[in-house]
Motif scaffolding. Structure first.
Motif, PDB file in Angstrom:
ATOM      1  N   ILE A  94      26.244  30.063  30.369  1.00 30.04           N
ATOM      2  CA  ILE A  94      27.350  29.114  30.332  1.00 30.04           C
ATOM      3  C   ILE A  94      27.886  28.913  28.910  1.00 30.04           C
ATOM      4  CG2 ILE A  94      26.060  26.955  30.078  1.00 30.04           C
ATOM      5  CD1 ILE A  94      28.713  27.378  32.720  1.00 30.04           C
ATOM      6  N   SER A  95      27.058  29.102  27.913  1.00 32.93           N
ATOM      7  CA  SER A  95      27.471  28.857  26.524  1.00 32.93           C
ATOM      8  C   SER A  95      28.070  30.095  25.845  1.00 32.93           C
ATOM      9  CB  SER A  95      26.279  28.368  25.706  1.00 32.93           C
ATOM     10  OG  SER A  95      25.272  29.355  25.698  1.00 32.93           O
ATOM     11  N   ASP A  96      28.089  31.238  26.515  1.00 34.63           N
ATOM     12  CA  ASP A  96      28.610  32.468  25.914  1.00 34.63           C
ATOM     13  C   ASP A  96      30.133  32.444  25.793  1.00 34.63           C
ATOM     14  OD1 ASP A  96      26.114  33.559  25.549  1.00 34.63           O
ATOM     15  OD2 ASP A  96      26.148  34.709  27.402  1.00 34.63           O
ATOM     16  N   ASN A  97      30.647  33.231  24.876  1.00 34.61           N
ATOM     17  CA  ASN A  97      32.073  33.307  24.589  1.00 34.61           C
ATOM     18  C   ASN A  97      32.789  34.148  25.644  1.00 34.61           C
ATOM     19  OD1 ASN A  97      34.633  33.858  23.567  1.00 34.61           O
ATOM     20  ND2 ASN A  97      33.910  34.002  21.464  1.00 34.61           N
ATOM     21  N   GLU A  98      33.674  33.529  26.416  1.00 33.03           N
ATOM     22  CA  GLU A  98      34.375  34.206  27.503  1.00 33.03           C
ATOM     23  C   GLU A  98      35.274  35.333  26.990  1.00 33.03           C
ATOM     24  OE1 GLU A  98      34.962  30.902  26.922  1.00 33.03           O
ATOM     25  OE2 GLU A  98      34.215  29.775  28.651  1.00 33.03           O
ATOM     26  N   LEU A  99      35.977  35.060  25.904  1.00 32.02           N
ATOM     27  CA  LEU A  99      36.925  36.048  25.400  1.00 32.02           C
ATOM     28  C   LEU A  99      36.233  37.301  24.884  1.00 32.02           C
ATOM     29  CD1 LEU A  99      39.483  33.696  23.661  1.00 32.02           C
ATOM     30  CD2 LEU A  99      39.631  34.770  25.907  1.00 32.02           C
ATOM     31  N   ALA A 100      35.052  37.143  24.336  1.00 30.89           N
ATOM     32  CA  ALA A 100      34.297  38.312  23.887  1.00 30.89           C
ATOM     33  C   ALA A 100      33.953  39.203  25.080  1.00 30.89           C
ATOM     34  CB  ALA A 100      33.028  37.881  23.163  1.00 30.89           C
ATOM     35  N   PHE A 101      33.587  38.584  26.190  1.00 32.27           N
ATOM     36  CA  PHE A 101      33.246  39.382  27.363  1.00 32.27           C
ATOM     37  C   PHE A 101      34.475  39.982  28.033  1.00 32.27           C
ATOM     38  CE2 PHE A 101      29.235  37.165  26.842  1.00 32.27           C
ATOM     39  CZ  PHE A 101      28.363  38.230  26.976  1.00 32.27           C
ATOM     40  N   MET A 102      35.605  39.292  27.950  1.00 31.26           N
ATOM     41  CA  MET A 102      36.852  39.898  28.445  1.00 31.26           C
ATOM     42  C   MET A 102      37.167  41.161  27.643  1.00 31.26           C
ATOM     43  SD  MET A 102      38.161  38.358  31.055  1.00 31.26           S
ATOM     44  CE  MET A 102      39.898  38.682  31.067  1.00 31.26           C
ATOM     45  N   GLU A 103      36.934  41.095  26.351  1.00 30.07           N
ATOM     46  CA  GLU A 103      37.158  42.250  25.485  1.00 30.07           C
ATOM     47  C   GLU A 103      36.177  43.383  25.806  1.00 30.07           C
ATOM     48  OE1 GLU A 103      39.117  44.513  22.702  1.00 30.07           O
ATOM     49  OE2 GLU A 103      39.692  42.598  23.576  1.00 30.07           O
ATOM     50  N   ILE A 104      34.926  43.029  26.092  1.00 27.38           N
ATOM     51  CA  ILE A 104      33.935  44.041  26.475  1.00 27.38           C
ATOM     52  C   ILE A 104      34.377  44.742  27.758  1.00 27.38           C
ATOM     53  CG2 ILE A 104      31.585  44.380  27.337  1.00 27.38           C
ATOM     54  CD1 ILE A 104      30.704  42.166  25.398  1.00 27.38           C
ATOM     55  N   ILE A 105      34.834  43.971  28.737  1.00 28.39           N
ATOM     56  CA  ILE A 105      35.307  44.577  29.992  1.00 28.39           C
ATOM     57  C   ILE A 105      36.466  45.516  29.705  1.00 28.39           C
ATOM     58  CG2 ILE A 105      36.429  44.117  32.207  1.00 28.39           C
ATOM     59  CD1 ILE A 105      34.824  41.480  32.326  1.00 28.39           C
ATOM     60  N   HIS A 106      37.401  45.070  28.890  1.00 22.99           N
ATOM     61  CA  HIS A 106      38.563  45.903  28.580  1.00 22.99           C
ATOM     62  C   HIS A 106      38.154  47.190  27.852  1.00 22.99           C
ATOM     63  CE1 HIS A 106      42.754  46.784  27.965  1.00 22.99           C
ATOM     64  NE2 HIS A 106      42.503  46.995  26.689  1.00 22.99           N
ATOM     65  N   LEU A 107      37.277  47.085  26.868  1.00 27.14           N
ATOM     66  CA  LEU A 107      36.789  48.269  26.158  1.00 27.14           C
ATOM     67  C   LEU A 107      36.071  49.229  27.103  1.00 27.14           C
ATOM     68  CD1 LEU A 107      35.367  46.788  22.849  1.00 27.14           C
ATOM     69  CD2 LEU A 107      37.084  48.571  23.030  1.00 27.14           C
ATOM     70  N   ILE A 145      32.730  36.089  34.421  1.00 27.89           N
ATOM     71  CA  ILE A 145      33.938  36.564  33.749  1.00 27.89           C
ATOM     72  C   ILE A 145      34.373  37.781  34.538  1.00 27.89           C
ATOM     73  CG2 ILE A 145      34.905  37.586  31.671  1.00 27.89           C
ATOM     74  CD1 ILE A 145      32.033  35.416  31.172  1.00 27.89           C
ATOM     75  N   THR A 146      35.561  37.717  35.086  1.00 25.51           N
ATOM     76  CA  THR A 146      36.002  38.776  35.989  1.00 25.51           C
ATOM     77  C   THR A 146      37.385  39.272  35.607  1.00 25.51           C
ATOM     78  OG1 THR A 146      36.303  39.344  38.308  1.00 25.51           O
ATOM     79  CG2 THR A 146      36.942  37.131  37.655  1.00 25.51           C
ATOM     80  N   ARG A 147      37.605  40.520  35.895  1.00 23.81           N
ATOM     81  CA  ARG A 147      38.908  41.115  35.638  1.00 23.81           C
ATOM     82  C   ARG A 147      39.130  42.214  36.668  1.00 23.81           C
ATOM     83  NH1 ARG A 147      41.397  42.258  29.762  1.00 23.81           N
ATOM     84  NH2 ARG A 147      43.495  42.616  30.491  1.00 23.81           N
ATOM     85  N   ARG A 148      40.337  42.266  37.204  1.00 25.10           N
ATOM     86  CA  ARG A 148      40.644  43.298  38.194  1.00 25.10           C
ATOM     87  C   ARG A 148      41.512  44.372  37.558  1.00 25.10           C
ATOM     88  NH1 ARG A 148      44.382  42.174  42.970  1.00 25.10           N
ATOM     89  NH2 ARG A 148      45.630  43.819  42.112  1.00 25.10           N
ATOM     90  N   TYR A 149      41.083  45.605  37.718  1.00 25.21           N
ATOM     91  CA  TYR A 149      41.860  46.769  37.298  1.00 25.21           C
ATOM     92  C   TYR A 149      42.079  47.608  38.544  1.00 25.21           C
ATOM     93  CZ  TYR A 149      40.970  45.846  32.351  1.00 25.21           C
ATOM     94  OH  TYR A 149      40.932  45.291  31.107  1.00 25.21           O
ATOM     95  N   ALA A 150      43.342  47.764  38.917  1.00 31.47           N
ATOM     96  CA  ALA A 150      43.711  48.520  40.126  1.00 31.47           C
ATOM     97  C   ALA A 150      42.935  47.957  41.314  1.00 31.47           C
ATOM     98  CB  ALA A 150      43.489  50.000  39.927  1.00 31.47           C
ATOM     99  N   ALA A 151      42.093  48.758  41.935  1.00 24.52           N
ATOM    100  CA  ALA A 151      41.387  48.323  43.138  1.00 24.52           C
ATOM    101  C   ALA A 151      39.954  47.877  42.858  1.00 24.52           C
ATOM    102  CB  ALA A 151      41.367  49.458  44.159  1.00 24.52           C
ATOM    103  N   THR A 207      42.432  31.112  35.923  1.00 22.45           N
ATOM    104  CA  THR A 207      41.721  31.802  34.851  1.00 22.45           C
ATOM    105  C   THR A 207      40.690  32.792  35.399  1.00 22.45           C
ATOM    106  OG1 THR A 207      40.368  31.458  32.891  1.00 22.45           O
ATOM    107  CG2 THR A 207      40.037  29.944  34.680  1.00 22.45           C
ATOM    108  N   ASN A 208      40.259  33.711  34.569  1.00 14.30           N
ATOM    109  CA  ASN A 208      39.263  34.713  34.952  1.00 14.30           C
ATOM    110  C   ASN A 208      37.840  34.240  34.684  1.00 14.30           C
ATOM    111  OD1 ASN A 208      41.382  36.343  35.591  1.00 14.30           O
ATOM    112  ND2 ASN A 208      41.254  37.584  33.759  1.00 14.30           N
ATOM    113  N   PHE A 209      37.682  32.976  34.347  1.00 12.42           N
ATOM    114  CA  PHE A 209      36.368  32.414  34.043  1.00 12.42           C
ATOM    115  C   PHE A 209      36.010  31.425  35.144  1.00 12.42           C
ATOM    116  CE2 PHE A 209      38.699  32.650  29.853  1.00 12.42           C
ATOM    117  CZ  PHE A 209      38.342  33.967  29.620  1.00 12.42           C
ATOM    118  N   ILE A 210      34.860  31.644  35.768  1.00 11.16           N
ATOM    119  CA  ILE A 210      34.463  30.847  36.930  1.00 11.16           C
ATOM    120  C   ILE A 210      33.039  30.336  36.724  1.00 11.16           C
ATOM    121  CG2 ILE A 210      34.134  30.877  39.431  1.00 11.16           C
ATOM    122  CD1 ILE A 210      35.886  33.526  39.329  1.00 11.16           C
TER     123      ILE A 210
END
Length: 130
Positions: A73-86, A58-64, A47-50
């Motif tokens: 710790i209590s924050d919503n992981e999926l919301a931050f994944m969406e923020i990274i994507h946006l 919350i981490t995500r790799r795009y290209a390099a 998973t991208n949540f560590i």
């Protein structure tokens, strides 16, 4: 709440860092190195949540580039994944296929995007940073 944001390349070079808690320069450098070691060595099958200290990465790799947010710790992981994507989609539209050099030479503009998407729009941090 966001504690810090790191954009790092595959070699571990930090291309952009925003810290929303008070850290000494040595602590910032140490955090960036520690986070990179964790993120870079992580297999894509996990998973991208560590869990990291008393926080969550919350981490995500795009290209390099690795885009990493450190949040409570209590924050919503999926919301931050969406923020990274946006955030990445906005950079792509602005720069036309964003690359590492765009971040290096336009760090002020990228910082403005971070403030807009992460602080102003989502109210995720107190607006400080550096």
């Amino acid at each position: 709440m966001i504690r810090f944001i790191l954009l790092q390349n595959r070699q571990g070079k930090t291309r952009l860092a925003r810290f929303y808690d008070a850290y000494e320069e040595d602590e910032k450098r140490q955090l960036a190195e520690e986070v990179y070691k964790i993120v870079a060595s992580r297999s894509s099958k996990y998973t991208n949540f560590i869990e990291f200290r008393n926080y969550k990465l919350i981490t995500r790799r795009y290209a390099a580039l690795h885009f990493t947010f450190c949040v409570d710790i209590s924050d919503n992981e999926l919301a931050f994944m969406e923020i990274i994507h946006l955030f990445v989609e906005t950079l792509d539209k602005y720069f036309g296929s964003v690359c590492e050099l765009d971040l290096v030479f336009n760090f002020n503009k990228v910082g403005a995007f971070i403030r807009f998407y992460c602080c102003d729009r989502w109210k995720c941090c107190d607006g400080g940073g550096g």
